[in-house]
Design an enzyme around this catalytic site. Sequence first.
Site, PDB file in Angstrom:
ATOM      1  N   LYS A  26     140.795  11.093 142.908  1.00  0.00           N
ATOM      2  CA  LYS A  26     141.841  11.813 143.310  1.00  0.00           C
ATOM      3  C   LYS A  26     141.849  13.135 144.148  1.00  0.00           C
ATOM      4  O   LYS A  26     142.344  12.999 144.799  1.00  0.00           O
ATOM      5  CB  LYS A  26     142.366  12.410 141.911  1.00  0.00           C
ATOM      6  CG  LYS A  26     143.907  12.911 142.283  1.00  0.00           C
ATOM      7  CD  LYS A  26     144.012  13.561 140.552  1.00  0.00           C
ATOM      8  CE  LYS A  26     144.519  11.982 139.619  1.00  0.00           C
ATOM      9  NZ  LYS A  26     144.833  12.411 137.940  1.00  0.00           N
ATOM     10  N   ARG A  96     143.621  18.666 137.132  1.00  0.00           N
ATOM     11  CA  ARG A  96     143.810  17.108 136.740  1.00  0.00           C
ATOM     12  C   ARG A  96     142.641  16.429 136.721  1.00  0.00           C
ATOM     13  O   ARG A  96     141.487  17.385 137.880  1.00  0.00           O
ATOM     14  CB  ARG A  96     144.503  16.733 137.983  1.00  0.00           C
ATOM     15  CG  ARG A  96     146.477  17.304 138.734  1.00  0.00           C
ATOM     16  CD  ARG A  96     147.035  17.013 139.795  1.00  0.00           C
ATOM     17  NE  ARG A  96     147.204  15.382 139.535  1.00  0.00           N
ATOM     18  CZ  ARG A  96     147.699  14.821 140.776  1.00  0.00           C
ATOM     19  NH1 ARG A  96     147.470  15.641 141.869  1.00  0.00           N
ATOM     20  NH2 ARG A  96     148.054  13.778 141.088  1.00  0.00           N
ATOM     21  N   GLY A 105     142.038   6.779 129.798  1.00  0.00           N
ATOM     22  CA  GLY A 105     140.882   7.115 128.461  1.00  0.00           C
ATOM     23  C   GLY A 105     141.127   8.288 128.923  1.00  0.00           C
ATOM     24  O   GLY A 105     140.024   9.141 128.230  1.00  0.00           O
ATOM     25  N   MET A 107     141.051  12.745 130.525  1.00  0.00           N
ATOM     26  CA  MET A 107     142.555  13.578 130.408  1.00  0.00           C
ATOM     27  C   MET A 107     143.145  13.289 130.581  1.00  0.00           C
ATOM     28  O   MET A 107     143.086  13.040 131.948  1.00  0.00           O
ATOM     29  CB  MET A 107     141.534  15.368 130.439  1.00  0.00           C
ATOM     30  CG  MET A 107     142.241  15.538 129.580  1.00  0.00           C
ATOM     31  SD  MET A 107     142.181  17.642 129.869  1.00  0.00           S
ATOM     32  CE  MET A 107     143.084  16.932 131.362  1.00  0.00           C
ATOM     33  N   SER A 777     115.996 -27.454 139.966  1.00  0.00           N
ATOM     34  CA  SER A 777     117.860 -26.572 140.080  1.00  0.00           C
ATOM     35  C   SER A 777     117.793 -25.599 138.570  1.00  0.00           C
ATOM     36  O   SER A 777     117.345 -26.085 137.645  1.00  0.00           O
ATOM     37  CB  SER A 777     118.476 -27.574 139.238  1.00  0.00           C
ATOM     38  OG  SER A 777     119.702 -27.728 138.588  1.00  0.00           O
ATOM     39  N   CYS A 844     122.443 -24.177 138.453  1.00  0.00           N
ATOM     40  CA  CYS A 844     123.696 -25.614 137.777  1.00  0.00           C
ATOM     41  C   CYS A 844     124.142 -24.641 136.379  1.00  0.00           C
ATOM     42  O   CYS A 844     124.873 -25.423 135.763  1.00  0.00           O
ATOM     43  CB  CYS A 844     123.083 -26.842 137.583  1.00  0.00           C
ATOM     44  SG  CYS A 844     121.727 -26.875 136.625  1.00  0.00           S
TER      45      CYS A 844
HETATM   46  P1  ADP Z   1     147.148  10.457 136.427  1.00  0.00           P
HETATM   47  O1  ADP Z   1     145.850  10.631 136.907  1.00  0.00           O
HETATM   48  O2  ADP Z   1     147.678  10.468 134.704  1.00  0.00           O
HETATM   49  O3  ADP Z   1     148.431  10.171 137.105  1.00  0.00           O
HETATM   50  P2  ADP Z   1     147.848  12.930 137.510  1.00  0.00           P
HETATM   51  O4  ADP Z   1     147.127  14.211 137.837  1.00  0.00           O
HETATM   52  O5  ADP Z   1     148.264  12.115 138.904  1.00  0.00           O
HETATM   53  O6  ADP Z   1     147.778  11.670 136.722  1.00  0.00           O
HETATM   54  O7  ADP Z   1     149.786  14.046 137.341  1.00  0.00           O
HETATM   55  C1  ADP Z   1     150.072  13.059 137.043  1.00  0.00           C
HETATM   56  C2  ADP Z   1     151.488  13.286 137.407  1.00  0.00           C
HETATM   57  O8  ADP Z   1     151.980  14.533 137.283  1.00  0.00           O
HETATM   58  C3  ADP Z   1     151.446  13.539 139.203  1.00  0.00           C
HETATM   59  O9  ADP Z   1     152.274  12.119 139.247  1.00  0.00           O
HETATM   60  C4  ADP Z   1     152.496  14.311 139.216  1.00  0.00           C
HETATM   61  O10 ADP Z   1     154.027  13.556 139.218  1.00  0.00           O
HETATM   62  C5  ADP Z   1     152.132  15.201 137.998  1.00  0.00           C
HETATM   63  N1  ADP Z   1     151.886  16.499 138.361  1.00  0.00           N
HETATM   64  C6  ADP Z   1     150.113  16.551 138.717  1.00  0.00           C
HETATM   65  N2  ADP Z   1     150.064  17.648 139.181  1.00  0.00           N
HETATM   66  C7  ADP Z   1     151.196  18.162 140.117  1.00  0.00           C
HETATM   67  C8  ADP Z   1     151.339  19.666 141.030  1.00  0.00           C
HETATM   68  N3  ADP Z   1     150.710  20.607 141.440  1.00  0.00           N
HETATM   69  N4  ADP Z   1     152.675  19.906 141.061  1.00  0.00           N
HETATM   70  C9  ADP Z   1     153.714  18.966 140.130  1.00  0.00           C
HETATM   71  N5  ADP Z   1     153.800  17.772 139.623  1.00  0.00           N
HETATM   72  C10 ADP Z   1     152.463  17.417 139.427  1.00  0.00           C
HETATM   73 MG    MG Z   2     148.697  10.511 139.062  1.00  0.00          MG
END
Ligand code: ADP
Ligand code: MG
Length: 886
Positions: A26, A96, A105, A107, A777, A844
């Site tokens: 990400k 995130r 799985g 957070m 084989s 095999c």
């Molecule tokens: P996952 O990995 O479960 O997809 P994300 O970290 O992508 O989790 O977050 C899920 C959702 O939360 C994103 O798709 C977005 O819609 C929302 N989100 C995350 N960060 C932001 C942010 N900075 N501003 C607005 N929405 C956010």
């Molecule tokens: Mg996402």
Amino acid sequence: MTKWVYNFGDGSAEGEASMKNLLGGKGANLAEMSNLGLPVPPGFTITTEVCTSYYDNDNTYPADLADQVAASIKVIEETVGAKFGDEENPLLVSVRSGARVSMPGMMDTVLNLGLNDVTVKALAKQSGDERFAYDSYRRFIQMYSDVVLGVDHYLFEELLEIHKEENGFTLDTELEAEDWKELSAAFKAKAEDELGRPFPQDVNEQLWGAIDAVFGSWMIERAFVYRRLHNIPHTWGTAVNVQSMVFGNMGDDCATGVAFTRDPSTGENTYYGEYLINAQGEDVVAGIRTPQNLTKASRIAAGSDMPSMEESMPEVYGQLADVFQKLEAHYRDMQDIEFTVQKQKLWILQTRSGKRTAPAALKIAVEMVHDDIISKDEALLRVDPGALDQLLHPTLDPDAARDVLTKGLPASPGAASGKVVFTADEAEILSKNGEDVILVRIETSPEDIHGMHAARGILTSRGGMTSHAAVVARGMGRPCVSGAGSLHINMAEQTITVDGRVINNHDIITIDGGNGEVMAGKVATIKPELGGHFGELMAWADDKRELKVRTNAETPLDASAAREFGAEGIGLCRTEHMFFDATRIINVRQMIMSSDEEGRRAALDKLLPDQRSDFVELFTIMKGLPVTVRLLDPPLHEFLPHKEEDFVDVANAMGVDMAFLKRRAEELHEFNPMLGHRGCRLGISFPEIYEMQARAIIEAALEVSKTLGEAVIPEIMVPLVGSAKELEILKELIIKTADEIIEASGEKLEYMVGTMIELPRAALQAGEIANHAEFFSFGTNDLTQTTYGISRDDSARFLDDYLKADIYDQDPFVSLDQDGVGELVKIGVERGRNTRNDLKVGICGEHGGDPASVEFCHRNGLDYVSCSPYRVPIARLAAAQAVLRK
Ligand code: ADP
Ligand code: MG
Ligand code: MG
């Protein structure tokens, strides 16, 4: 000083896509998108190295991390023009997680972090929208309490439900500012109640609480289990992304959504996605409201009257479509994108290569080559060989209704419907009358082979993924569901009881070996398409690969299926399967029961024409290609009669009394037949058996070459050799037999004699053995059993413990153990070729169709792999990938 934190956003970034290992998927892609000038809310990534360091140092952070985080917060503050925790102009962030590969799985994301009783007022004032501010606050309290503090989210949902009920609301959208204000207070009180301390108001405490939670979630049980199942090393660690918030919940000119640049289930080149107006990210997936279609075409196709984004926000949609094109062109792959619209401004929050079904992967890869987006080599690497399985077997029509009875293990892919039968014999009889049957057994044994073959599918209530039923079914390409434990199979009454429902003999059921489902009645299937994109990709694979791919097959049906799938010969034809046929077993039993050579020869004479005609049929199908025939391998007692009436039949045929037969059966009993009187040991004790088989093979080859003008090249293979002398003796016998026949015929016939290497001693003695073998084989099933000292049939009981304890990282019967068994293969190849440099070498075992094992075989200079018919395409693609990965 180590750099622990990398900034991104506002048209530039300190990281880039290639830094996935450090920044997680990400984070690396957020950086890359920033560099591309896409609208990414500014933020920063705390590296995976911090995660590793955290666990290496008793859950503590590097000393300078806090300063680096504070500095990066400052950078965001300056870019956005707001301050974290400020009483007038507060900066809000999301926290995130993000490992190298996306990992369910881990957070969940926390949104709106930085809100407290004071900043929420500032947010209301600043946005002029109190409803929005308190909606955001209650979301934050719920998410933070759930994800970071461990207070179950359902407790908050309950409060919301009660509030709605008391006030006569049905939709969240009906709630006003006052409602959300009241609810956020109630949520806070609830959290305090549950925690025994106040919900944190200090924004830095909130931030570090969330960061701790992300790193902490790396080692929780379900993340652990997921990594084990997907072979992800625990040492990779996760990154944490902290990013300034943008708001999709600020009114009706706001939205949030997810989209794919192509259809992930069909691969079709059309945008595919969903969005929600006036919502925050988690609403789309949480199913609180039904999301709307992204494009007009998909809305119409879905028969929805809720406007698509293309219709409701045409301008923003246009920008989004531009982003799709830009990202797909940049990454040169189908992208899975998350976005938010705040007051008509588009923000991109995530992109990654989208997960797709096997048909979609194939279509996208081939079409991208046609469109000059990627090369053929890249296309070959884009398709997971293992997933090809899904394309080769008939599958259930996804639109058909299913009456699911229970679920077992998805032991062998494909779907099948048919009448329930409980015995192999009945399966054979019904199928001869043209009926489709499903063979249902508590578990299967070698005696059921003919019935398994006759059946459309196999269902067992016991046994795992490597049980007899599973292995044989995969080998035959029959769909199989094994270990469906909730089925009560009553063999005497011929019924299956499950959850109070009774299925009788000859009732129709359907099994889906792809997901383990067992269904009542017939469910329509669809046939696979082998030409088209599939054929094209396979042709590219064939151009690229160096390994030959053969098949393990002994029946005409399997052999012709394998040829259709592109097999370049047979690498293993097991002759004993031919013996189990109902009309022949009596002769086989007579041969075994005879106590002298004369008796055995008499029985073998009767078996010869049958065995020869089998080979004629097989060689006709495989004409022009090499066919390796393994001489009799299993312990003789596997063929013994079991039922009283079988004993009577044999006694009558032999003209001996029952007492003699029973005594003989006892004599043949072995304590550990896998290590007993089997393989070439039978050939040494009873040379007339191998002599008959060699004769059948050579006579059949001569006959086919005469009638078709084109022969096969028979490769006669001696099993279970442990010392060179065994092979020397048996080779002499085979050559003598073969040459006499060939000479008498006046024809010419090329043939070879070689051996299986399936005992550790054989691998070590390969140099000596190669003096007598024209080919090797590797029988890696037995080689794995004998190297580990583990029986394939008994390992299921403890294998799971071993996998859980990380003693084995995978089932060694599924994927070749490259460190141990593989070492023996290497030694065998090396020593064998030292003696005979043109020694032909193949494999095999079941491993021949496992992509990682195929790659191993390529790296170690084998000439071919041989696998079950349905795995031939998998091996072809895996062999091409092996070349490309070198
Ligand atoms: P996952 O990995 O479960 O997809 P994300 O970290 O992508 O989790 O977050 C899920 C959702 O939360 C994103 O798709 C977005 O819609 C929302 N989100 C995350 N960060 C932001 C942010 N900075 N501003 C607005 N929405 C956010
Ligand atoms: Mg996402
Ligand atoms: Mg073997």
